[in-house]
Design a protein around this motif. Structure first.
Motif, PDB file in Angstrom:
ATOM      1  N   LEU A  17       0.665  -1.738   0.333  1.00 22.68           N
ATOM      2  CA  LEU A  17      -0.038  -0.045  -0.204  1.00 22.68           C
ATOM      3  C   LEU A  17       0.786   0.668  -0.182  1.00 22.68           C
ATOM      4  O   LEU A  17       0.307   2.471  -0.468  1.00 22.68           O
ATOM      5  CB  LEU A  17      -0.994  -0.053   1.232  1.00 22.68           C
ATOM      6  CG  LEU A  17      -1.970  -1.018   0.737  1.00 22.68           C
ATOM      7  CD1 LEU A  17      -2.951  -0.976   2.585  1.00 22.68           C
ATOM      8  CD2 LEU A  17      -3.274  -0.336   0.271  1.00 22.68           C
ATOM      9  N   ASP A  18       1.754   1.094   0.233  1.00 24.26           N
ATOM     10  CA  ASP A  18       3.008   2.518   0.574  1.00 24.26           C
ATOM     11  C   ASP A  18       3.379   2.486  -0.395  1.00 24.26           C
ATOM     12  O   ASP A  18       3.367   3.808  -1.044  1.00 24.26           O
ATOM     13  CB  ASP A  18       4.315   2.062   1.974  1.00 24.26           C
ATOM     14  CG  ASP A  18       3.484   2.492   2.947  1.00 24.26           C
ATOM     15  OD1 ASP A  18       2.785   3.329   3.261  1.00 24.26           O
ATOM     16  OD2 ASP A  18       4.520   1.554   4.144  1.00 24.26           O
ATOM     17  N   VAL A  19       4.220   1.449  -1.219  1.00 24.40           N
ATOM     18  CA  VAL A  19       4.315   2.096  -2.334  1.00 24.40           C
ATOM     19  C   VAL A  19       3.047   2.078  -3.377  1.00 24.40           C
ATOM     20  O   VAL A  19       3.156   3.519  -4.686  1.00 24.40           O
ATOM     21  CB  VAL A  19       5.011   0.320  -3.332  1.00 24.40           C
ATOM     22  CG1 VAL A  19       4.753   0.248  -4.944  1.00 24.40           C
ATOM     23  CG2 VAL A  19       5.545   0.071  -2.444  1.00 24.40           C
ATOM     24  N   GLU A 158      -9.377  14.560  -9.029  1.00 26.60           N
ATOM     25  CA  GLU A 158      -9.997  14.377  -8.480  1.00 26.60           C
ATOM     26  C   GLU A 158      -9.895  12.335  -7.742  1.00 26.60           C
ATOM     27  O   GLU A 158     -10.202  11.136  -7.109  1.00 26.60           O
ATOM     28  CB  GLU A 158     -11.588  14.588  -8.877  1.00 26.60           C
ATOM     29  CG  GLU A 158     -12.605  13.934  -7.654  1.00 26.60           C
ATOM     30  CD  GLU A 158     -14.233  14.391  -8.990  1.00 26.60           C
ATOM     31  OE1 GLU A 158     -15.591  13.981  -8.119  1.00 26.60           O
ATOM     32  OE2 GLU A 158     -13.982  15.202  -9.742  1.00 26.60           O
ATOM     33  N   SER A 159      -9.715  11.746  -9.249  1.00 24.74           N
ATOM     34  CA  SER A 159      -9.901   9.915  -9.627  1.00 24.74           C
ATOM     35  C   SER A 159      -8.486   9.881  -8.420  1.00 24.74           C
ATOM     36  O   SER A 159      -8.702   8.154  -7.557  1.00 24.74           O
ATOM     37  CB  SER A 159     -10.015   9.734 -10.675  1.00 24.74           C
ATOM     38  OG  SER A 159      -9.416   8.556 -10.960  1.00 24.74           O
ATOM     39  N   LEU A 160      -6.935  10.408  -8.247  1.00 27.68           N
ATOM     40  CA  LEU A 160      -5.917   9.336  -7.917  1.00 27.68           C
ATOM     41  C   LEU A 160      -6.729  10.443  -5.843  1.00 27.68           C
ATOM     42  O   LEU A 160      -5.852   9.343  -5.525  1.00 27.68           O
ATOM     43  CB  LEU A 160      -4.914  10.434  -8.010  1.00 27.68           C
ATOM     44  CG  LEU A 160      -4.981  10.853 -10.294  1.00 27.68           C
ATOM     45  CD1 LEU A 160      -3.786  11.697  -9.977  1.00 27.68           C
ATOM     46  CD2 LEU A 160      -4.231   9.247  -9.828  1.00 27.68           C
ATOM     47  N   ASP A 161      -6.586  11.402  -5.817  1.00 28.38           N
ATOM     48  CA  ASP A 161      -7.453  11.735  -4.368  1.00 28.38           C
ATOM     49  C   ASP A 161      -7.927  10.786  -3.833  1.00 28.38           C
ATOM     50  O   ASP A 161      -8.103   9.802  -2.752  1.00 28.38           O
ATOM     51  CB  ASP A 161      -7.737  13.366  -4.435  1.00 28.38           C
ATOM     52  CG  ASP A 161      -6.411  13.887  -4.910  1.00 28.38           C
ATOM     53  OD1 ASP A 161      -5.538  13.526  -4.771  1.00 28.38           O
ATOM     54  OD2 ASP A 161      -7.423  15.300  -4.866  1.00 28.38           O
ATOM     55  N   THR A 166      -8.394   5.793  -0.305  1.00 27.69           N
ATOM     56  CA  THR A 166      -8.823   4.229  -0.500  1.00 27.69           C
ATOM     57  C   THR A 166      -7.598   3.805   0.007  1.00 27.69           C
ATOM     58  O   THR A 166      -7.538   2.775   1.256  1.00 27.69           O
ATOM     59  CB  THR A 166      -9.653   3.536  -1.208  1.00 27.69           C
ATOM     60  OG1 THR A 166     -10.462   4.585  -2.085  1.00 27.69           O
ATOM     61  CG2 THR A 166      -9.553   2.480  -1.406  1.00 27.69           C
ATOM     62  N   ALA A 167      -6.347   3.699  -0.316  1.00 29.40           N
ATOM     63  CA  ALA A 167      -5.344   3.560   0.335  1.00 29.40           C
ATOM     64  C   ALA A 167      -4.590   3.417   1.115  1.00 29.40           C
ATOM     65  O   ALA A 167      -4.810   2.995   2.691  1.00 29.40           O
ATOM     66  CB  ALA A 167      -4.433   3.581  -1.013  1.00 29.40           C
ATOM     67  N   ASN A 168      -5.245   4.825   1.899  1.00 27.86           N
ATOM     68  CA  ASN A 168      -4.615   4.979   2.848  1.00 27.86           C
ATOM     69  C   ASN A 168      -5.193   4.853   4.673  1.00 27.86           C
ATOM     70  O   ASN A 168      -4.666   4.190   5.465  1.00 27.86           O
ATOM     71  CB  ASN A 168      -5.144   6.572   2.916  1.00 27.86           C
ATOM     72  CG  ASN A 168      -3.171   7.459   2.953  1.00 27.86           C
ATOM     73  OD1 ASN A 168      -2.299   6.542   3.062  1.00 27.86           O
ATOM     74  ND2 ASN A 168      -4.069   8.910   1.962  1.00 27.86           N
TER      75      ASN A 168
END
Length: 247
Positions: A17-19, A158-161, A166-168
């Motif tokens: 997830l960090d990667v 917006e998509s990347l954020d 979600t990953a965070n």
């Protein structure tokens, strides 16, 4: 340091997830729209400077035209007055008549010269107006391109954020199940080792530094308790054992 094998494996999930978060951050910084917008803004600045110069030239020509037309009008009025005096018969002296006729002739030439000046200024003003219209259209076109690129960039943001959020959240859940001391060591190593603090031992190879363990290191790993938190002898990252470690 000791930790349950399941907790050590969770580190690999956190590392993945960090990667992913690093990749998302890099992608956000490297969107092609950034360079596109920067280039377009440079073009827009240049065009606006040219437009201001053209508008200034048109304005100067307008003032010059007004002044030249006023000069023509003054000469015309003076010539009309002289002609009226001449036609009225009020001037009887031959010398005065000669001087008056000479002045009327001179004023006619002066009027012609000034009218030529007016025409020349009008041509320059028309050229400046055309330049203003052209540059105004180009400014509008570039601004539209900037608006479009900005909209595309913001949509990508917006998509990347959304993916980052979600990953965070996933990381927060998984990291919350890992012992604090193990997570602290992982975070410290990740900061020191270019974003990778834990690596899988796969077929006797550390996936952090891509180096294969020698026979002595393999034997040490085999002899270690499953709860022992191992470190790669080469890169010092946390070495996580799985069923594919090749031991």
């Amino acid at each position: 340091m000791n930790a349950a094998p399941a907790d050590q494996i969770r580190l690999l999930d956190v590392q993945a997830l960090d990667v992913r978060l690093q990749q998302l951050a890099h992608k956000r910084r490297s969107l092609p729209e950034h360079a596109e917008i920067e280039s377009l803004n440079k073009d827009l600045t240049q065009l606006r400077d040219l437009l201001v110069a053209a508008q200034t030239e048109e304005s100067d020509c307008a003032r010059e035209q007004t002044k030249a037309e006023q000069d023509v009008d003054q000469v015309r009025q003076r010539a009309a007055r002289d002609q009226k005096r001449l036609d009225s018969g009020a001037v009887s002296s031959p010398k005065d008549l000669e001087n008056l006729q000479r002045e009327i002739t001179s004023l006619a030439k002066r009027q012609g010269d000034l009218e030529d000046v007016v025409l020349e200024v009008m041509e320059r003003r028309e050229s400046a107006q055309e330049r203003v219209a052209e540059l105004t259209e180009r400014v509008s076109s570039v601004q539209s391109k900037i608006d479009d690129a900005t909209a595309r960039r913001d949509a990508a943001f917006e998509s990347l954020d959304g993916e980052t959020a979600t990953a965070n959240k996933e990381r927060e859940v998984i990291a919350g199940a890992i012992p604090a001391d193990l997570l602290k060591l992982y975070d410290k190593l990740r900061e020191q080792q270019g974003g990778v603090g834990a690596a899988r031992l796969y077929q006797r190879r550390c996936e952090g530094c891509r180096l294969e363990l020698n026979i002595t290191e393999v034997n040490e790993v085999k002899a270690a308790s499953p709860d022992t938190v191992l470190r790669c002898e080469n890169c010092r990252r946390i070495l996580v054992r799985t069923s594919e470690s090749g031991l």
